[in-house]
Scaffold this active site. Structure first.
Site, mmCIF file in Angstrom:
data_model
loop_
_atom_site.group_PDB
_atom_site.id
_atom_site.type_symbol
_atom_site.label_atom_id
_atom_site.label_comp_id
_atom_site.label_asym_id
_atom_site.label_seq_id
_atom_site.Cartn_x
_atom_site.Cartn_y
_atom_site.Cartn_z
ATOM 1 N N ASP A 254 0.841 -1.192 0.000
ATOM 2 C CA ASP A 254 0.000 0.000 0.000
ATOM 3 C C ASP A 254 0.879 1.246 0.000
ATOM 4 O OD1 ASP A 254 -2.263 1.600 0.138
ATOM 5 O OD2 ASP A 254 -3.184 0.404 1.730
ATOM 6 N N GLU B 185 3.003 5.216 -3.617
ATOM 7 C CA GLU B 185 3.284 6.431 -4.405
ATOM 8 C C GLU B 185 4.381 7.324 -3.800
ATOM 9 O OE1 GLU B 185 -0.260 6.787 -1.881
ATOM 10 O OE2 GLU B 185 0.208 5.455 -3.525
ATOM 11 N N ASP C 189 -7.903 4.477 -3.508
ATOM 12 C CA ASP C 189 -9.062 4.549 -2.620
ATOM 13 C C ASP C 189 -10.175 5.371 -3.265
ATOM 14 O OD1 ASP C 189 -6.882 4.891 0.276
ATOM 15 O OD2 ASP C 189 -7.462 3.140 -0.881
#
Length: 812
Positions: A398, A401, A471
């Site tokens: 997760d 980025e 998300d």
């Protein structure tokens, strides 16, 4: 500007410059007043273009993070006259105009593909990148020329003409500085800094904040598949994922104990609803000060080894959430901090207090690690291996980025192992994911690497990663945007894409009915079912989101329309498993694609050029998801464009009248011209180039098969490998000649790389109404020796074939 070096190629190639110089078999250097342009062929239809100030005696040394190919020994001819320098291979012509400096790329027939506009390099006068440049390259496209790619964009567009965006990795927007044209070429801009992409009536440009040179690759290919193949040649091919990853995945934010996780696997087995993957999300490590400890510190997970043993005993697999950041009480934090391998940017979680909103007076102190450092990647894996040794089957990486809150320009000045954070910012996801892939491959060839990750960059397809779209909020608009987002991402060469089925943020659907009421709220039910049906035709079918429990048994019971629609969608996923796994082989071995924009297969039909609401799954199936609410209103839930957050206070998500999901509705779909089509469920033959309407209910999935297709259908199973494929149904769809190759291997190791797999090619001759089952090629341990194929036509007529690996012909 004082001390600014401003170089425009529009005025640099002068007649009085020295002669063009060969710098190698397939490389040419063209000096000019203030600028040098180097053109280097990697293959006959891939060329690298590098431009740098002529004060430099040679091009800046640069080891590309994305490109792993080396230049081949390409033969080309060169013509140097007063007007232009022209280089020609058997597939490309590259012409440099000496007066304007523009480079024009043409195909072997002389058809112009792309022409450059101005190139600009402006020296940076201060900061960590002082002495480097901002770099800009303009291109001139045809007026009505569709282009695709750029990454995962939440703008709902298929063609990216008219798009303007700042490429800096975020939660729901993942950027790859690459586009390809319907004309059959692509451009990869090899720069990792924040970059503006702009396309308007006058120009198409990449504008990057820092670079030592202008550096890009032009590739031909002739069509979209050829361009994707060339991009993979440059940046890496796609390894096979384990077969079980193509089953159904269930997830939740989050399972708070190991009993909660195990209950999901148990209930699926009790209900007879197939399941292969279960995911443990965050906080199994305890509190936020222990963020991403890569250990089960949370007391709710008292025996993680026993948990994994039961998951495996029930023929399921589990992956686990790991992040790019660490809390100050963790072992990885302490080890990396002592070596200066952590960044001081503001990241998630912002508070050590476990609640919302975050208590910033109790800062968590979490820091992101320097994934550009080989030493840091080693440390990361050494701690991750604790989970690997427990038997975890893969990684949910997760925030790759990574999360970057309260952004400040000075954050980009931070040093990394490869220069300033600004210089390499957008390649962070590639480096973090590749670090895990490389380390696991180094120690284990028996378990294929599988990584689910939130961000991506060029080349990430080589890492065993499947990227999800972040998300995203649970709205119909957001759902619709996922189709072109995945198709454009696939067109960058990254074939593995998925989204949170149902959207990550469904809080508004709970607010008016109470806690965990969304699964019984018709507004969410309709959205979730349609999103799940779309997910059947993704490289990963994964239900996930926060704030609610979305396992099937919370939506009702067998015999109720919502429950049944979910169960039927999951079972269809498994029925198509032989088709999907064979497509995975096509992706890996032949540089194919799972998700195919209609313009890839039907470029002559202009109606496909900007089609954002349907797609091909593999080369045979056209998927036309129901993308609009038919039974409930499409209530607008507020969302943050970049983060995908809803505010959780919208009380409009309430149904005002009773809903009967068994009522019939109409769904219209345009089927591309150039072929006939078959309705997958009814067997009706339909003409291409027309719009067709069909009645649908909640459980209806508009799915069409291209004429000439051969489709293997798998057995009814509870998990991917439950039953051998020794009695497959093979559906043949007349109307055109066709071919399909059935691929089989051991399912979860790397022996296929050594040639340990088998293929059986089915070929259909439409005029003779004859199906040929070819000789089986190859072998592997456990391969089926003798088997049956039941050949089925759309009208239900069938024939049974006993097959022992030798060629057979069946008259239909």
């Amino acid at each position: 500007m004082k001390n600014q070096l401003f170089l425009s190629l529009a005025a640099t190639f002068l007649l009085a410059v020295p002669a063009v110089a060969d710098t190698g078999k397939a490389s040419v250097s063209i000096p000019a007043d203030g600028m040098t342009c180097e053109i280097e062929f990697y293959t006959p239809d891939i060329v690298r273009v590098v431009k740098y100030p002529s004060a430099m005696t040679s091009a800046p040394e640069k080891k590309s993070l994305a490109v792993i190919a080396s230049p081949a020994d390409v033969n080309y001819s060169r013509k140097d006259n007063s007007g232009a320098v022209t280089l020609k291979t058997g597939k490309l012509t590259v012409s440099v105009n000496k007066k304007t400096g523009d480079i024009t790329f043409s195909d072997a027939r002389g058809r112009k593909l792309l022409r450059e506009g101005d190139a600009v390099m402006t020296m940076r006068e201060s900061g960590a990148d002082k002495g480097s440049y901002t770099v800009v390259q303009n291109f001139s496209l045809d007026k009505d020329e569709p282009i695709y790619g750029l990454g995962i964009l939440q703008n709902g567009k298929m063609s990216q003409r008219g798009t303007e965006c700042k490429m800096i990795q975020g939660n729901t927007w993942d950027f790859v500085p690459f586009f390809q044209s319907l004309k059959g070429y692509g451009v990869y801009w090899d720069n990792y800094s924040p970059t503006w992409f702009r396309d308007n009536a006058s120009t198409t440009m990449f504008d990057s904040e820092v670079g030592d040179c202008i550096d890009y690759y032009f590739m031909g290919g002739g069509n979209a598949d050829g361009v994707v193949a060339n991009m993979r040649h440059l940046t890496g091919d796609v390894p096979m994922h384990p077969m079980w990853t193509y089953g159904f995945w269930q997830s939740r934010e989050r399972y708070k104990t190991q009993e909660e996780l195990l209950e999901v696997v148990r209930r699926h087995r009790e209900l007879g609803v197939p399941l292969d993957g279960i995911i443990q999300d965050w906080q199994y490590w305890g509190n936020n000060y222990q963020w991403n400890a890569m250990e089960f510190v949370n007391s709710g997970f008292h025996d993680p080894k026993a948990m994994m043993d039961e998951v495996h005993a029930r023929n399921a697999h589990a992956i686990i959430s790991v992040w790019s950041s660490f809390g100050p009480m963790t072992k990885p934090y302490r080890e990396m901090d002592a070596k200066g391998l952590l960044f001081g940017i503001n990241t998630w979680p912002e508070s050590g207090y476990d609640g919302w909103p975050p208590r910033k007076d109790y800062p968590a102190g979490v820091k992101v690690y320097d994934a550009f450092s080989a030493e840091a990647r080693d440390i990361y894996w050494n701690h991750l291996k604790r989970l690997y040794d427990l038997g975890l089957d893969g990684w949910w990486m997760d925030s790759t980025e990574p999360d970057h809150f309260d952004f400040k320009e000075e954050d980009l000045e931070l040093p990394t192992a490869l220069g300033s954070f600004r210089k390499v910012r957008n390649a962070y996801p590639l480096m973090s994911v590749e670090g895990v892939y490389d380390h696991q491959r180094a120690i284990d060839n028996d378990r294929r690497v599988f990584i689910l990750t939130r961000s991506a960059f060029a080349g990430q397809q080589r890492t065993g990663a499947n990227t999800w779209s972040g998300d995203v909020v649970s709205t119909w608009d957001s759902f619709r945007a996922q189709l072109p987002a995945g198709l454009n991402f696939s067109l960058t060469g990254n074939p593995n894409y998925n989204s949170d089925l149902g959207g990550f943020f469904p809080a508004a659907y709970n607010n008016v009915y109470g806690d965990n009421s969304a699964p019984r709220n018709p507004l969410f039910q309709e959205l979730y079912v349609r999103w799940l049906q779309y997910g059947i035709f993704s490289p990963m079918m994964r239900s996930h989101g926060e704030n609610i429990k979305r396992e099937i048994y919370y939506f009702g019971e067998a015999g109720e329309p919502v429950y049944d629609a979910i169960a039927e969608a999951i079972k269809l996923r498994y029925a198509l498993l032989p088709y999907t796994y064979s497509t995975a082989h096509d992706v890996s071995a032949r540089r194919g694609s799972f998700l195919r924009a209609l313009s890839m297969d039907f470029p002559a039909d202009r109606n496909t050029h900007d089609c954002n609401d349907k797609f091909m799954y593999g080369r045979s199936l056209l998927v036309a998801p129901v993308l609009h609410a038919a039974y409930t209103p499409e209530d607008a839930i507020s969302a943050n464009k970049w983060l995908g957050l809803d505010n959780g206070t919208d009380n409009s998500a309430k149904v005002k009248a009773a809903v009967n999901f068994n009522d019939m509705k109409e769904h219209s779909v345009y089927l591309p011209a150039g072929t006939a089509w078959w309705d997958y469920f009814t067997g009706e033959k339909l003409q291409g180039g027309k719009t067709h309407s069909r009645p649908v209910k909640l459980n209806s999935i508009p799915l069409y098969v291209k004429a000439g297709s051969i489709l293997p259908i798998g057995p009814d199973v509870q998990y991917a490998t439950e039953k051998p494929w020794d009695n497959l149904e093979v559906r043949v769809y007349p109307g055109a000649d066709g071919e399909f190759t059935l691929y089989e291997d051991e399912g979860d190791n790397y022996n296929y790389e050594k040639g340990m797999f088998s293929t059986i090619t089915f070929a259909y001759d439409d005029s003779a109404r004859k199906l040929t089952i070819g000789d089986r090629s190859g072998s592997f341990p456990g391969m089926i020796g003798k088997r049956k194929f039941r050949i089925v036509l759309p009208d239900g007529k069938s024939a049974s074939v006993d097959y022992d690996g030798r060629k057979q012909t069946v008259k239909l």
